[in-house]
Every structure is written in structure tokens, then in C-alpha cells.
Design a protein around this motif. Structure first.
Motif, PDB file in Angstrom:
ATOM      1  N   GLU A 143       0.836  -1.302  -0.075  1.00  0.00           N
ATOM      2  CA  GLU A 143       0.090   0.186  -0.105  1.00  0.00           C
ATOM      3  C   GLU A 143       0.915   1.322   0.026  1.00  0.00           C
ATOM      4  OE1 GLU A 143      -2.067  -3.581   1.161  1.00  0.00           O
ATOM      5  OE2 GLU A 143      -0.240  -2.662   2.147  1.00  0.00           O
ATOM      6  N   ARG A 172      -3.584 -11.194  -3.450  1.00  0.00           N
ATOM      7  CA  ARG A 172      -4.807 -10.307  -3.023  1.00  0.00           C
ATOM      8  C   ARG A 172      -4.567  -8.968  -2.691  1.00  0.00           C
ATOM      9  NH1 ARG A 172      -5.948 -14.639   0.401  1.00  0.00           N
ATOM     10  NH2 ARG A 172      -7.028 -16.351  -0.703  1.00  0.00           N
ATOM     11  N   ARG A 173      -3.597  -8.653  -1.834  1.00  0.00           N
ATOM     12  CA  ARG A 173      -3.372  -7.120  -1.575  1.00  0.00           C
ATOM     13  C   ARG A 173      -2.835  -6.390  -2.667  1.00  0.00           C
ATOM     14  NH1 ARG A 173       0.326  -7.427   3.381  1.00  0.00           N
ATOM     15  NH2 ARG A 173       0.587  -5.042   2.935  1.00  0.00           N
ATOM     16  N   GLU A 176      -5.810  -5.576  -5.128  1.00  0.00           N
ATOM     17  CA  GLU A 176      -6.391  -4.574  -4.698  1.00  0.00           C
ATOM     18  C   GLU A 176      -5.925  -3.322  -4.537  1.00  0.00           C
ATOM     19  OE1 GLU A 176      -7.366  -6.149  -0.599  1.00  0.00           O
ATOM     20  OE2 GLU A 176      -8.749  -7.552  -1.229  1.00  0.00           O
ATOM     21  N   ALA A 177      -4.501  -2.991  -4.537  1.00  0.00           N
ATOM     22  CA  ALA A 177      -3.838  -2.059  -4.676  1.00  0.00           C
ATOM     23  C   ALA A 177      -3.508  -1.399  -6.288  1.00  0.00           C
ATOM     24  CB  ALA A 177      -2.489  -1.944  -3.904  1.00  0.00           C
TER      25      ALA A 177
END
Length: 420
Positions: A143, A172-173, A176-177
Motif C-alpha cells: 500500500e 490479493r493485496r 486490490e492496490a
């Protein structure tokens, strides 16, 4: 010859005094004309253990030396009377654009090299219009990299760990980012024998010994930065104790297989490339399976010493899988001419690791900017001297690979003969 007294006004025209630069960092970086210059500055400013982690490779470091020698053993064939006053260095790769034919490769433990770490790399890449790759072993979160490069191209490099759920969570992260490309790394089932690190006792966090203290005395700025900035944190590891090899062995899994690749392919919505391909046969199989690209790489010489030289392998792979396949290459790139040669021989893109870290250690974000500027200048100059106005005009006829190491018998041929 008639002589005369010098005219003061003419002397002033001939002798222009350079304005002094009082900014020490800018003066230091401006003096660097090559990546090797940045390496020299980095070595002077960074404690030995951290520098050697970046600079070193596995065992006898033969793979790294051979990779760099392969680029030095390039002969260019320039075309004459072909105007190239302005060159277009941009490329399309993996569904997007890059202003230059290279991006920043994934590097682990990056904030240990210099505390700005991946934030500096991602910000510099975004400003230059090139992709940045975050490592699973990065020291900045997914992030935070996105925040540092909100409008640029961010890629994520994945290790498939013993605990698969850790890897799946990272996938997944990253999705999503908004990361657009995943690099599935296959050349690290276990940690390579990085002997410099073992001799230095390199660990995370750093262990203080008499030797490290003595080495740190002339580099107080590094320790001030390290001790006054946030604690090192890793994207995927629950513990940060132990040597680098122990950490890697805890995270990696020698049982990864094509089934793992299939699972990740189903999870990942963006482009998927496989990093660490080292044979023509594996390259062909992966392209047939429909991956979006492959990266010819021996992990910067940091895993299996005496591994194939990616740059030497490049023409064979391109001939086998076709010129339309997205074949990329890393390992050993220290000059923009190395990048030009790679593109000429069929690579769609290249990645730099150590070159980026040398700039980071030499001057943080400004040092990474300087790395990119040096390589950009070298690429543009090489293209102009070749008489090439765009990346698309580069072709195999521009390059000859001069080979010092000619195999007596290729591994595949030896296997076939043994089975006969």
C-alpha cells in the motif's frame, strides 16, 4: 606569428569559471557519470555488510561475472547516414507503456541499503514513466508503494512460500492496490550460498560486532538514518530474526510446481510473468501454457552459481518462442548499451536491480533519479550512434555476441546422448 598582449575581455570569454555547488549530495551525484561511479560512491557511504549484500552473489560469483562479461563482449554494427537526431525510447510492454525499455527489478531488504528504500525507487520510477517492482521480501508495504507511485505502473514479485496462505494474501493485496503485473519467481526454491553475507554475519536486524562497529565509524550518517527511521518491516515475514539465508529458507518452498503457477494464474487478474527462466525448453513450455511473459534471469547470480547467462540465452529463446512473445531479461545490466543490445536481440523489456540499489545507496531518491538519468543518456546516445530513431528499429543485425565460453556440448544434447 605576430604576438600581442592578451585582451582581458577575450580571456573572460575563454575562461568561464564553474559556479561552486554547495549541496554535497548533488555534487556527489553529479560527479557520477556511470553506474560504476555510483557503485564507488555507494561503497564509500554504506557499511560493508549492507553493501556486500547488494554487490555480492552466490558462491564464487561466477554467474554474475560471466553475465557482466557477456555484455562487455558485445560488438555493435552501426548504420551510417541514417539520421537519428531525436530518438524514441518508449515501449509497450505487458499491456502498458514505459518511457524507457527498462524497469526497476524487485530487491529484498531494500531499506537496509538506504532508509528511503522502495519509496525512493517507486517515486523515481513513477517520475521517469517506467515500472517499479516490489519484492515479497521488500521493506515497504504494498500500500505504501502504491502511495509513492499512485499513477505509475507498479508490479509485484511473488515467492510461493511454505505457508501458501501468506503468498495468496499478498496476491490479493497487490491486486486490490492496483498493481498490474505479477512476477512469479521460480529460481529460489532454497537460498543460494551467498558467502559474502555469511562471512559478514549479515542478518536482519543487523548484529553489532567489533568489526561492524569499526566499519561504521566513518559512516555515521548511515547509522543515524537507520536508528532514527521506522523499524524494518517485511511484507510477508512474521519474524525478522536470523541470517538472510535462514530467513529465505523459512520463506521459500522447494516443492513449488506448475500446480502453484495454475493457482496463482486463477487468482491474479492482471498480467502474469514467470521470473527465473533459464532454459529454452522451460521458456517454450511456459509460453505454450499462456503466461503473459517470461523473464530470463539467474537471480543476479545470487542463487545457482554457474547458471546460464541470460543474455546469451536470449537469442535462442526468441527463436524458439517467436518474436511476438514477451521475453524479458535481467542480470548484469550496468550500462544503457547493455539494454540496447538486449532489445536488439529480441527482448521486449529489461530490468535493473543492482544499478538501482547503487544509486539508492549513493543518494537516496536523488541517487535513483541519477541511475535512471545515466541509463537514459546511454540508451539515447547508443541509439543515435547506431543510426536508430526508435526502439522498434533495433534488430539482431545491430549486435554480435562475442562468446568467450563456448560449450563443448550443450546440456540438452548431453542428456539426449546419455539416453540413447
Amino acid at each position: 606569428m605576430k604576438r600581442q598582449l592578451p585582451n582581458p575581455s577575450e580571456l573572460l570569454d575563454l575562461m568561464q569559471f564553474k559556479r561552486p555547488e554547495f549541496d554535497g549530495k548533488k555534487r556527489r551525484l553529479d560527479s557520477a557519470l556511470t553506474i560504476n561511479d555510483l557503485r564507488t560512491i555507494a561503497k564509500r557511504r554504506t557499511p560493508k555488510a549492507a553493501f556486500d549484500y547488494t554487490d555480492g552473489a552466490a558462491e564464487g560469483e561466477l554467474s554474475l561475472a560471466r553475465a557482466r562479461q557477456a555484455f562487455e563482449d558485445v560488438e555493435f554494427h552501426p548504420g551510417i547516414l541514417k539520421p537519428a537526431a531525436n530518438v524514441d525510447t518508449s515501449v509497450q510492454v505487458l499491456g502498458g507503456s514505459s518511457a524507457l525499455p527498462f524497469g526497476i527489478a524487485p530487491t529484498g531488504f531494500t531499506r537496509l541499503m538506504q532508509t528511503e528504500g522502495e519509496t525512493a525507487g517507486a517515486g523515481a520510477a513513477g517520475a521517469a514513466g517506467i515500472p517499479f517492482t516490489l519484492s515479497t521480501l521488500g521493506t515497504t508495504s504494498i500500500e505504501d508503494v502504491k502511495a509513492a507511485n499512485p499513477h505509475g505502473r507498479n508490479w509485484f514479485q511473488l515467492y510461493v512460500m511454505k505457508d501458501r496462505e501468506i503468498s495468496y494474501g499478498l496476491v490479493r493485496r497487490a491486486a486490490e492496490a492496483g498493481f498490474d503485473t505479477l512476477q512469479f519467481t521460480v529460481d529460489t526454491p532454497v537460498a543460494g550460498a551467498r558467502l559474502r553475507d555469511k562471512r559478514n554475519g549479515f542478518s536482519i536486524p543487523p548484529q553489532l560486532t567489533l568489526g561492524t562497529i569499526v566499519n561504521a565509524i566513518p559512516r555515521p550518517w548511515w547509522w543515524v538514518d537507520f536508528l532514527t527511521t521506522p523499524k524494518l518491516e517485511f511484507a510477508s515475514l512474521s519474524t525478522t530474526g536470523g541470517t538472510v539465508g535462514e530467513l529465505l529458507d523459512a520463506a521459500m518452498d522447494p516443492t513449488i510446481s506448475y500446480e502453484d503457477l495454475k493457482v496463482i494464474r486463477e487468482m491474479w487478474p492482471g498480467k502474469l510473468v514467470v521470473k527465473g527462466v533459464q532454459t529454452v525448453e522451460d521458456a517454450a513450455k511456459l509460453i505454450d501454457l499462456g503466461v503473459d511473459g517470461i523473464i530470463l534471469s539467474n537471480h543476479g547470480g545470487r542463487q545457482l552459481d554457474r547458471a546460464p547467462i541470460p543474455f546469451h540465452l536470449l537469442p535462442q529463446v526468441v527463436r524458439e518462442v517467436g518474436s511476438d512473445a514477451t521475453v524479458m531479461v535481467d542480470t548484469g545490466i550496468m550500462n544503457g548499451a547493455d539494454i540496447v543490445a538486449s532489445i536488439a536481440l529480441g527482448a521486449k523489456f529489461t530490468l535493473i536491480g543492482r544499478a538501482y540499489l547503487y544509486g539508492l545507496m549513493a543518494g537516496g531518491r536523488a541517487g535513483v533519479d541519477r541511475t535512471i538519468a545515466i541509463l537514459r543518456d546511454e540508451i539515447e546516445r547508443t541509439m543515435k550512434l547506431l543510426g536508430v530513431a526508435s526502439i522498434a528499429e533495433l534488430e539482431p543485425a545491430h549486435v554480435t555476441q562475442l562468446q568467450r565460453l563456448a560449450p563443448l556440448e550443450h546440456g540438452a544434447a548431453a542428456r539426449a546422448r546419455a539416453g540413447a
